[in-house]
Write a protein that holds these residues in place. Structure first.
Motif, mmCIF file in Angstrom:
data_model
loop_
_atom_site.group_PDB
_atom_site.id
_atom_site.type_symbol
_atom_site.label_atom_id
_atom_site.label_comp_id
_atom_site.label_asym_id
_atom_site.label_seq_id
_atom_site.Cartn_x
_atom_site.Cartn_y
_atom_site.Cartn_z
ATOM 1 N N ALA A 1 0.839 -1.201 0.000
ATOM 2 C CA ALA A 1 0.000 0.000 0.000
ATOM 3 C C ALA A 1 0.876 1.254 0.000
ATOM 4 C CB ALA A 1 -0.935 -0.015 1.205
ATOM 5 N N ALA A 2 1.936 1.234 0.778
ATOM 6 C CA ALA A 2 2.834 2.392 0.844
ATOM 7 C C ALA A 2 3.480 2.659 -0.504
ATOM 8 C CB ALA A 2 3.907 2.162 1.910
ATOM 9 N N ILE A 3 3.888 1.620 -1.191
ATOM 10 C CA ILE A 3 4.492 1.795 -2.514
ATOM 11 C C ILE A 3 3.526 2.558 -3.417
ATOM 12 C CG2 ILE A 3 5.181 0.568 -4.625
ATOM 13 C CD1 ILE A 3 6.388 -1.606 -2.682
ATOM 14 N N GLU A 4 2.282 2.134 -3.420
ATOM 15 C CA GLU A 4 1.290 2.786 -4.276
ATOM 16 C C GLU A 4 1.018 4.227 -3.839
ATOM 17 O OE1 GLU A 4 -3.245 2.086 -5.847
ATOM 18 O OE2 GLU A 4 -2.097 0.354 -5.151
ATOM 19 N N VAL B 1 11.730 3.160 3.495
ATOM 20 C CA VAL B 1 12.958 2.368 3.324
ATOM 21 C C VAL B 1 12.606 0.905 3.013
ATOM 22 C CG1 VAL B 1 15.024 1.498 4.500
ATOM 23 C CG2 VAL B 1 14.408 3.924 4.662
ATOM 24 N N GLU B 2 11.633 0.366 3.711
ATOM 25 C CA GLU B 2 11.203 -1.017 3.447
ATOM 26 C C GLU B 2 10.607 -1.144 2.045
ATOM 27 O OE1 GLU B 2 10.670 -5.077 4.224
ATOM 28 O OE2 GLU B 2 11.787 -3.593 5.371
ATOM 29 N N ALA B 3 9.831 -0.158 1.627
ATOM 30 C CA ALA B 3 9.254 -0.168 0.282
ATOM 31 C C ALA B 3 10.357 -0.119 -0.777
ATOM 32 C CB ALA B 3 8.296 1.007 0.112
ATOM 33 N N HIS C 1 5.474 -3.415 -12.259
ATOM 34 C CA HIS C 1 5.637 -2.780 -10.944
ATOM 35 C C HIS C 1 6.006 -1.302 -11.109
ATOM 36 C CE1 HIS C 1 5.904 -7.055 -10.044
ATOM 37 N NE2 HIS C 1 5.366 -6.708 -8.896
ATOM 38 N N ARG C 2 5.219 -0.629 -11.889
ATOM 39 C CA ARG C 2 5.445 0.785 -12.224
ATOM 40 C C ARG C 2 5.603 1.646 -10.969
ATOM 41 N NH1 ARG C 2 2.699 5.637 -13.481
ATOM 42 N NH2 ARG C 2 3.437 6.548 -15.437
ATOM 43 N N HIS C 3 4.761 1.409 -9.979
ATOM 44 C CA HIS C 3 4.832 2.224 -8.764
ATOM 45 C C HIS C 3 6.184 2.097 -8.063
ATOM 46 C CE1 HIS C 3 0.273 2.324 -8.826
ATOM 47 N NE2 HIS C 3 0.635 3.587 -8.784
ATOM 48 N N GLU C 4 6.778 0.926 -8.118
ATOM 49 C CA GLU C 4 8.077 0.749 -7.466
ATOM 50 C C GLU C 4 9.146 1.600 -8.147
ATOM 51 O OE1 GLU C 4 9.043 -3.406 -7.130
ATOM 52 O OE2 GLU C 4 7.214 -3.823 -5.978
ATOM 53 N N ILE C 5 9.112 1.658 -9.460
ATOM 54 C CA ILE C 5 10.090 2.463 -10.190
ATOM 55 C C ILE C 5 9.851 3.952 -9.915
ATOM 56 C CG2 ILE C 5 11.008 3.041 -12.467
ATOM 57 C CD1 ILE C 5 11.568 0.103 -11.450
ATOM 58 N N LEU C 6 8.598 4.366 -9.928
ATOM 59 C CA LEU C 6 8.285 5.762 -9.607
ATOM 60 C C LEU C 6 8.730 6.104 -8.184
ATOM 61 C CD1 LEU C 6 4.747 6.086 -11.215
ATOM 62 C CD2 LEU C 6 6.899 7.072 -12.055
ATOM 63 N N LEU C 7 8.542 5.164 -7.271
ATOM 64 C CA LEU C 7 8.974 5.372 -5.888
ATOM 65 C C LEU C 7 10.491 5.576 -5.823
ATOM 66 C CD1 LEU C 7 8.138 5.318 -2.849
ATOM 67 C CD2 LEU C 7 8.763 2.907 -2.903
#
Length: 173
Positions: free
Chosen positions: A18-21, A58-60, A99-105
């Motif tokens: 959820a945090a990643i998003e 940091v975990e995300a 995993h687009r959100h992870e790259i944006l993060l």
């Protein structure tokens, strides 16, 4: 010390997802743990049972780095030297799509000056850089370090292209 159960490990993973998003969509500074909790369908105090906002970021980030490392390792374990770079590129493109959100993060986190976040970015990028250099060297690729730098730079351009929805920025070849 609290006992970690399978259920609590699953809840931690749900909170991180959820945090990643939320962080990717809203931005770390504008996002709240209440928004993360809402998306995870839990209470905000339950988020704080496991994380501070910074430790959650940091975990995300760690999840996102491990995904890329895992995909790259699969390619390294199976690709011929001639197919290595192309395989790594395809693996990264697959992560970007799924995993687009992870790259944006990751992109957003590069601008955050908190020491723990900076350390995560440095460790993640450093691990990936070393992994690619080592793979290129083991494959006998000439100028492995320069090729790695070029590979990573193209990956960053892919990130910008994706974030801006401008595929014309990245020309394969």
């Amino acid at each position: 010390m609290a006992k970690v159960t399978a259920a609590s490990a699953n809840r931690r993973a749900e909170i991180v997802a959820a945090a990643i998003e939320v962080f990717a969509e809203i931005g770390y500074y504008r996002a709240t743990t209440a928004q993360v909790a809402e998306l995870a369908a839990i209470s905000q105090p339950y988020v704080y049972r496991f994380f501070t906002k910074e430790s959650l970021l940091v975990e995300a980030l760690e999840v996102s780095w491990q995904r890329i490392i895992g995909q790259f390792q699969s390619v390294i374990d199976s690709a011929s030297p001639e197919q290595l770079e192309d395989g790594l590129t395809r693996a990264y493109e697959a992560v970007m799509q799924s995993h687009r959100h992870e790259i944006l993060l990751q992109m957003q986190a590069q601008t955050i000056n908190e020491p723990a976040v900076r350390q995560s970015i440095k460790q993640g990028m450093g691990s990936i850089q070393q992994m690619v250099v080592d793979a290129f060297q083991q494959a006998g690729i000439d100028q492995a370090e320069a090729r790695t730098t070029n590979f990573l730079a193209r990956g960053m351009l892919c990130n910008v292209s994706m974030a801006l929805d401008m595929p014309e920025l990245f020309v394969k070849g």
